[in-house]
Write an enzyme that holds these catalytic residues in place. Structure first.
Site, PDB file in Angstrom:
ATOM      1  N   SER A 189       0.804  -1.214   0.000  1.00 55.87           N
ATOM      2  CA  SER A 189       0.000   0.000   0.000  1.00 55.87           C
ATOM      3  C   SER A 189       0.842   1.270   0.000  1.00 55.87           C
ATOM      4  CB  SER A 189      -0.949  -0.033   1.195  1.00 55.87           C
ATOM      5  OG  SER A 189      -1.843   1.022   1.112  1.00 55.87           O
ATOM      6  N   HIS A 190       0.687   2.083   1.042  1.00 55.13           N
ATOM      7  CA  HIS A 190       1.338   3.388   1.093  1.00 55.13           C
ATOM      8  C   HIS A 190       2.755   3.309   1.662  1.00 55.13           C
ATOM      9  CE1 HIS A 190      -0.749   2.289   4.684  1.00 55.13           C
ATOM     10  NE2 HIS A 190       0.105   3.030   5.367  1.00 55.13           N
ATOM     11  N   ASP A 230      -2.575   6.471  -3.610  1.00 54.30           N
ATOM     12  CA  ASP A 230      -1.441   5.826  -2.926  1.00 54.30           C
ATOM     13  C   ASP A 230      -0.814   4.706  -3.759  1.00 54.30           C
ATOM     14  OD1 ASP A 230      -3.424   3.916  -2.720  1.00 54.30           O
ATOM     15  OD2 ASP A 230      -2.748   3.221  -0.762  1.00 54.30           O
ATOM     16  N   ASP A 263      -1.124   1.448  -4.055  1.00 52.68           N
ATOM     17  CA  ASP A 263      -1.945   0.477  -4.780  1.00 52.68           C
ATOM     18  C   ASP A 263      -3.278   1.066  -5.266  1.00 52.68           C
ATOM     19  OD1 ASP A 263      -2.738   0.637  -2.108  1.00 52.68           O
ATOM     20  OD2 ASP A 263      -3.579  -1.378  -2.111  1.00 52.68           O
ATOM     21  N   ASP A 319      -5.818   2.605  -3.803  1.00 55.81           N
ATOM     22  CA  ASP A 319      -7.108   2.554  -3.101  1.00 55.81           C
ATOM     23  C   ASP A 319      -7.360   3.765  -2.205  1.00 55.81           C
ATOM     24  OD1 ASP A 319      -5.286   1.808  -1.177  1.00 55.81           O
ATOM     25  OD2 ASP A 319      -6.231  -0.123  -0.692  1.00 55.81           O
ATOM     26  N   ARG A 320      -6.315   4.533  -1.882  1.00 51.25           N
ATOM     27  CA  ARG A 320      -6.526   5.726  -1.050  1.00 51.25           C
ATOM     28  C   ARG A 320      -6.643   6.974  -1.914  1.00 51.25           C
ATOM     29  NH1 ARG A 320      -2.921   5.474   4.400  1.00 51.25           N
ATOM     30  NH2 ARG A 320      -3.477   3.353   4.974  1.00 51.25           N
ATOM     31  N   LYS A 360     -11.670   0.033  -0.954  1.00 50.87           N
ATOM     32  CA  LYS A 360     -11.688   1.474  -1.128  1.00 50.87           C
ATOM     33  C   LYS A 360     -11.077   1.783  -2.488  1.00 50.87           C
ATOM     34  CE  LYS A 360      -7.617   2.110   1.841  1.00 50.87           C
ATOM     35  NZ  LYS A 360      -7.437   0.893   2.620  1.00 50.87           N
TER      36      LYS A 360
HETATM   37  C1  G16 Z   1      -5.144  -0.332   5.414  1.00 50.85           C
HETATM   38  C2  G16 Z   1      -6.533  -0.834   5.564  1.00 50.85           C
HETATM   39  C3  G16 Z   1      -7.435   0.283   6.016  1.00 50.85           C
HETATM   40  C4  G16 Z   1      -6.888   0.917   7.278  1.00 50.85           C
HETATM   41  C5  G16 Z   1      -5.472   1.383   7.046  1.00 50.85           C
HETATM   42  C6  G16 Z   1      -4.818   1.879   8.315  1.00 50.85           C
HETATM   43  O1  G16 Z   1      -5.083   0.566   4.358  1.00 50.85           O
HETATM   44  O2  G16 Z   1      -7.007  -1.353   4.344  1.00 50.85           O
HETATM   45  O3  G16 Z   1      -8.700  -0.251   6.213  1.00 50.85           O
HETATM   46  O4  G16 Z   1      -7.674   2.001   7.667  1.00 50.85           O
HETATM   47  O5  G16 Z   1      -4.697   0.315   6.586  1.00 50.85           O
HETATM   48  O6  G16 Z   1      -4.731   0.816   9.187  1.00 50.85           O
HETATM   49  P1  G16 Z   1      -3.870   0.918  10.499  1.00 50.85           P
HETATM   50  O7  G16 Z   1      -4.415   2.108  11.248  1.00 50.85           O
HETATM   51  O8  G16 Z   1      -4.092  -0.382  11.205  1.00 50.85           O
HETATM   52  O9  G16 Z   1      -2.437   1.158  10.096  1.00 50.85           O
HETATM   53  P2  G16 Z   1      -4.077   0.334   3.170  1.00 50.85           P
HETATM   54  O10 G16 Z   1      -4.321   1.479   2.238  1.00 50.85           O
HETATM   55  O11 G16 Z   1      -2.739   0.360   3.826  1.00 50.85           O
HETATM   56  O12 G16 Z   1      -4.427  -1.004   2.611  1.00 50.85           O
END
Ligand code: G16
Length: 545
Positions: free
Chosen positions: A114-115, A279, A281, A283-284, A378
């Site tokens: 992801s990010h 981001d 991937d 999704d953000r 998302k």
């Molecule tokens: C992931 C999850 C999200 C979550 C985010 C932050 O996002 O898919 O649902 O809100 O992590 O999670 P945490 O607060 O546990 O770090 P992504 O975009 O990283 O897949």
């Protein structure tokens, strides 16, 4: 003739998926058998894998291509019938969800952290999505983890690497590999939801300029195809649009800190009218107006309040859902429209059942994630298109739209303070201490704040009755303000402590304050109750969003 091999292995004991799949440093995944063990654990925990279709792709980060070749060979050896793989190994997370659903695949493997930063010293990740297109729920990831702890062999086909650049079908053993256009299906889905003609008029009118920063991550090709080629925005509208293995050395996280180049443009001279970022991937999303930042929680509330203006949602919303730490702005919209608002733990996987059961249509999180029932993830570009559609209909600026929203519903001042890379034991002790405080807080007065409730959030899924405990400490006050404290489930180094702060203000005369100032007394109170800085030995948060 390809030969299937059975390779002996020993378990790694750290393959427990977190908030969103298994995320580790690239160097961890590069250890012999590490990736293979986890992929075999996924395959072993799926029923009826034989002859089924899977979808495979990733965000293009370092190790994406090598991992795809390994997974293809393992899938062929494990009896998968067909794999749809994105061209060049590229598929955004929402596009994968779209493709799983459209072609009724058994599921999909998404390679992304992801990010989190990429490159040889960055992070890598593996997520598994189920047949509804959404992230595997906890019972599925638990089964994978359980398997990973006892695994003693994996299956892999001895075969040459596959050409991932040429669209079309080939065979590996008995499995068909279909290299697909990464963008096409997703673009069609977007066209079915939004008024592309109206958005095109907006983007070609000469009175409206947008800037989309894809941070050298996976959304680049999607944004080029949709905004520039399809909707007529001028070339150059999409910045940093070529996915790079290390995201150009940046941090592919669309927030005010990491997307600072975009922020500089939107807050600079002759700024465009609209800015957005996505981001690693895809999704953000982050939404900006000219010299104006929209918090993700407000963004969700604005989308919910204006959904009827958008063709895909013109018949109204069944309900909305937000993660627990997300601000309560959308709750106020739901109350006024007369629909249900669900509060779930952090993690998109908790929205899946609500979407499948048509209890919720829109979902969102404070962590820059918004989406709907069009997929089960998302979706960054979806959110951008949703905003553009609203702007095209209302013919107002981002700032005007948000300010009118606050006037109608009040403003939920909101901020998240992150302490990254703190000592895990210290972070766990802090959480334990807070947990023991929780039962004693109700009714207590702290200056102007009186505690209305405090708990460690527990969620019972209204569809399948599954219970998720210990999802974060909530301290709610009688005026609607909240302090939430939890540990991130996505970090890869030490622990990340997140403090979420929210203060409700109904008076429009007080909607112009600086967010950190508006929250100042709550920030002090969080410190007083949690002894946060002392406990983790830090003077200030690493990131404030
Ligand atoms: C992931 C999850 C999200 C979550 C985010 C932050 O996002 O898919 O649902 O809100 O992590 O999670 P945490 O607060 O546990 O770090 P992504 O975009 O990283 O897949």
């Amino acid at each position: 003739m390809n030969i299937s091999q059975q390779i002996s292995t020993t378990p790694f004991l750290d393959q427990k998926p977190g908030t969103s799949g298994l995320r580790k440093a690239v160097t961890v995944f590069q250890q012999p058998h590490y990736l293979e063990n986890f992929i075999q654990s996924i395959f072993d925990s799926l029923e009826d894998l034989q002859g089924q279709t899977l979808v495979l792709g990733g965000d293009g980060r370092y190790y994406n291509r090598q991992a795809i070749q390994i997974i293809l060979k393992m899938a062929a050896a494990n009896g998968v019938g067909r794999i749809k793989v994105g061209q060049g190994g590229i598929l955004s997370t929402p596009a994968t969800s779209c493709i799983i659903r459209k072609y009724q695949a058994l599921g999909g493997i998404i390679l992304s952290a992801s990010h989190n930063p990429g490159g040889p010293d960055g992070d890598f990740g593996v997520k598994y999505n189920i047949s509804n297109g959404g992230p595997a729920p906890e019972k599925v990831t638990e089964a994978m983890y359980a398997r990973s702890k006892v695994i003693d062999r994996y299956q892999i086909l001895e075969a040459p690497d596959v050409d991932l650049e040429t669209l079309g079908e080939s065979r590996m053993g008995d499995m068909v590999i279909e290299v697909i256009d990464s963008v096409e299906d997703y673009e069609k889905l977007m066209e079915s939801l939004f008024d592309f003609d109206r958005i095109r008029q907006l983007l070609t009118s000469g009175n409206f300029r947008m800037c989309m920063d894809t941070l050298h991550a996976v959304a680049g090709p999607y944004a080029h195809a949709i905004f520039e080629q399809r909707l007529g925005a001028p070339a150059g509208t999409v910045r940093s649009g070529i996915p790079l293995e290390d995201f150009g050395g940046g941090h592919p996280d669309p927030n005010l800190v990491y997307a600072h180049e975009l922020v500089d443009i939107l807050y600079g001279e002759n700024a465009p009218d609209f800015g957005a970022a996505s981001d690693g991937d895809g999704d953000r999303n982050m939404i900006l107006g000219r010299k104006f930042f929209v918090t993700p929680s407000d963004s969700l509330a604005v989308l919910a309040a204006n959904a009827k203006l958008v063709p895909g949602y013109s018949s109204g919303l069944a309900g909305v859902a937000r993660s627990m730490p997300t601000s309560q702005a959308v709750d106020r919209v739901a109350a006024q429209i007369g629909i249900e608002c669900y509060e779930t733990p952090t993690g998109w996987k908790f929205f899946g059942n609500l979407l499948d059961a048509n209890k919720a249509t829109l979902c969102g999180e404070e962590s820059f994630g918004t989406g709907s029932n069009h997929v089960r993830e998302k979706d960054g570009l979806w959110a951008v298109l949703f905003w553009l559609n609203i702007i095209a209909v209302r013919q107002q600026s981002v700032e005007q739209i948000v300010r009118e929203h606050w006037k109608t519903y009040g403003r939920n001042y909101y901020s998240r303070h992150d302490y990254e890379g703190v000592d895990t034991d210290q972070a766990n002790t802090l959480m334990e201490n807070l947990r023991s405080l929780v039962p004693t807080l109700k009714g207590k007065q702290f200056g102007k704040y009186q505690v209305e409730y405090s708990d460690d959030f527990s969620y019972t899924d209204p569809i399948d009755g599954s219970v998720s405990n210990k999802q974060g400490i909530r301290i709610g006050f009688t005026d609607g303000s909240r302090i939430v404290v939890r540990l991130s489930g996505t970090g890869t180094q030490g622990a990340t402590l997140r403090i979420y702060l929210e203060n409700y203000e109904s008076d429009p005369a007080k909607h112009d304050l600086d967010t950190q100032q508006a929250l100042a007394s709550l920030i002090t109170l969080a410190e007083q109750i949690g002894q946060i800085r002392n406990s983790v030995g830090r003077e200030q948060p690493t990131v404030i969003t």
